[in-house]
Design an enzyme around this catalytic site. Structure first.
Site, PDB file in Angstrom:
ATOM      1  N   CYS A   1       0.833  -1.197   0.000  1.00  0.00           N
ATOM      2  CA  CYS A   1       0.000   0.000   0.000  1.00  0.00           C
ATOM      3  C   CYS A   1       0.875   1.257   0.000  1.00  0.00           C
ATOM      4  CB  CYS A   1      -0.912   0.014   1.227  1.00  0.00           C
ATOM      5  SG  CYS A   1      -1.983   1.481   1.289  1.00  0.00           S
TER       6      CYS A   1
ATOM      7  N   ASN B   1       0.799  -8.842 -10.724  1.00  0.00           N
ATOM      8  CA  ASN B   1      -0.307  -7.886 -10.563  1.00  0.00           C
ATOM      9  C   ASN B   1       0.075  -6.547 -11.188  1.00  0.00           C
ATOM     10  OD1 ASN B   1      -1.452  -5.930  -7.766  1.00  0.00           O
ATOM     11  ND2 ASN B   1      -2.653  -6.505  -9.518  1.00  0.00           N
TER      12      ASN B   1
ATOM     13  N   GLY C   1      -7.097  -6.084 -10.154  1.00  0.00           N
ATOM     14  CA  GLY C   1      -7.662  -5.157  -9.187  1.00  0.00           C
ATOM     15  C   GLY C   1      -8.689  -4.232  -9.805  1.00  0.00           C
TER      16      GLY C   1
END
Length: 361
Positions: free
Chosen positions: A124, A224, A248
């Protein structure tokens, strides 16, 4: 959450046809229904959304990031974020924090919800997480990670996994080093978002680096980043060194992306606005079962409906109508009218424009 819901026969047939093409994948000891997984996203990957994505072909999911301190302080809202629906099959709970003892204590609590694994958020980029030493800030000093991982792993019985970025910035690309440390400490698998922390969600994901790391075979690896379309996902699936892929932002605008990634040129299968409306209706039901806070349901539905409407005609007017409708029933009526008017009109999303560049996970 309701257990007896069914999609219309026409939609269910499309779902079943494409689901049947999936192959299971095993990452360490954990089996998923396909190699296409849902990435953890803050304020999005709650139980209702995760369950919906599993029903629409996703092979497995990870929760939104949950604060270890919120868990340990017995915060009611934080504990709600750990909720897992009984029909969720392949779910991991993701925790964030900077203190290994606090993370270990929280992991014990999270484990009681019966997830398949516990995941550590090390990716994050959001300032309020990073400024306290959590998220991608954990990548800044790999020398402390061995003890960090081992403390948490010893506290739980389910597998421990991590999600990282390529590095803190362009001058500290240390994902391979962290992968080696993770392997030494018994981490089950890891996911890499192909950007540095300083990039946040700007620029392009570095798939060349992800593929190079995957080829080294250090640990089972999930790639990802920027898999926004079924075409891009399908092409990457056919060529990747990764053991699995994580999507995502793509599913937010196309909830059928996990299924469409298995389409072939010979197929005559496409998802219509009517199918999107069915998905929205089911999501509303799941949200109403999940919480009795109408304001929460309204806010969550509005943002998801607007995302799903992207690429359809006159969407700006629809968005305005939605956000000027004060209540849930009115919002759904406007939604039914809009999607019902579209017929078989195809979606045309401009993927060159930034979407959620601020990030949610």
């Amino acid at each position: 959450m309701a257990n007896n819901l069914t999609f219309s026969p026409s939609l269910q047939q499309k779902i079943d046809t494409l689901k049947a093409r999936r192959t299971k994948v095993k990452l360490g000891s954990i089996e998923f229904d396909s190699p296409l997984l849902l990435a953890p996203m803050s304020s999005i990957c709650t139980a209702p959304y995760r369950l919906l994505m599993e029903e629409l072909g996703c092979g497995g999911t990870v929760s939104e990031l949950v604060s270890c301190h919120g868990i340990n302080y017995q915060n009611e809202k934080t504990h709600k974020m750990l909720e897992i629906h009984e029909r969720e099959k392949n779910i991991g709970l993701q925790l964030f924090g900077e203190d290994r003892e606090a993370m270990a204590k929280a992991a014990i609590v999270a484990q009681e919800r019966n997830p398949k694994f516990i995941d550590i958020n090390m990716g994050c980029p959001v300032r309020k997480v990073v400024s306290k030493g959590g998220g991608s800030a954990l990548m800044k000093d790999p020398t402390v990670l061995g003890q960090f991982f081992s403390t948490i792993k010893k506290a739980i019985e389910v597998p421990l996994t991590i999600k990282i970025r390529t590095g803190w910035d362009a001058d500290s690309i240390n994902a391979p080093e962290i992968a080696h440390i993770a392997k030494e400490e018994g981490i089950e698998f890891f996911a890499i978002h192909g950007r540095t922390r300083t990039q946040a969600y700007k620029g392009q994901a570095n798939w060349e680096l992800i593929e190079d790391i995957a080829a080294q075979g250090i640990l089972p690896l999930i790639g990802n980043g920027d898999l926004h379309t079924a075409t891009a996902t399908r092409e990457r699936m056919l060529s990747t060194n990764c053991d699995a892929l994580m999507l995502g932002r793509g599913p937010l605008r196309n909830p059928f992306i996990f299924l469409e990634s298995y389409l072939t040129p010979e197929d005559d299968i496409f998802f219509t606005a009517k199918d999107y409306l069915e998905v929205i209706e089911r999501f509303r039901t799941y949200m109403e079962d999940y919480t009795d806070r109408e304001r929460t349901i309204l806010i969550t539905l509005r943002k998801n409906i607007v995302w799903m409407a992207a690429g359809y005609p006159n969407v700006a007017q629809f968005r305005n109508d939605m956000f000027t409708t004060p209540d849930l029933d009115g919002t759904m009526e406007v939604t039914r009218e809009y999607f019902g008017s579209l017929g078989n009109t195809p979606k045309k999303i401009d993927h060159s424009k930034a979407f959620m560049a601020g990030g949610h996970g």
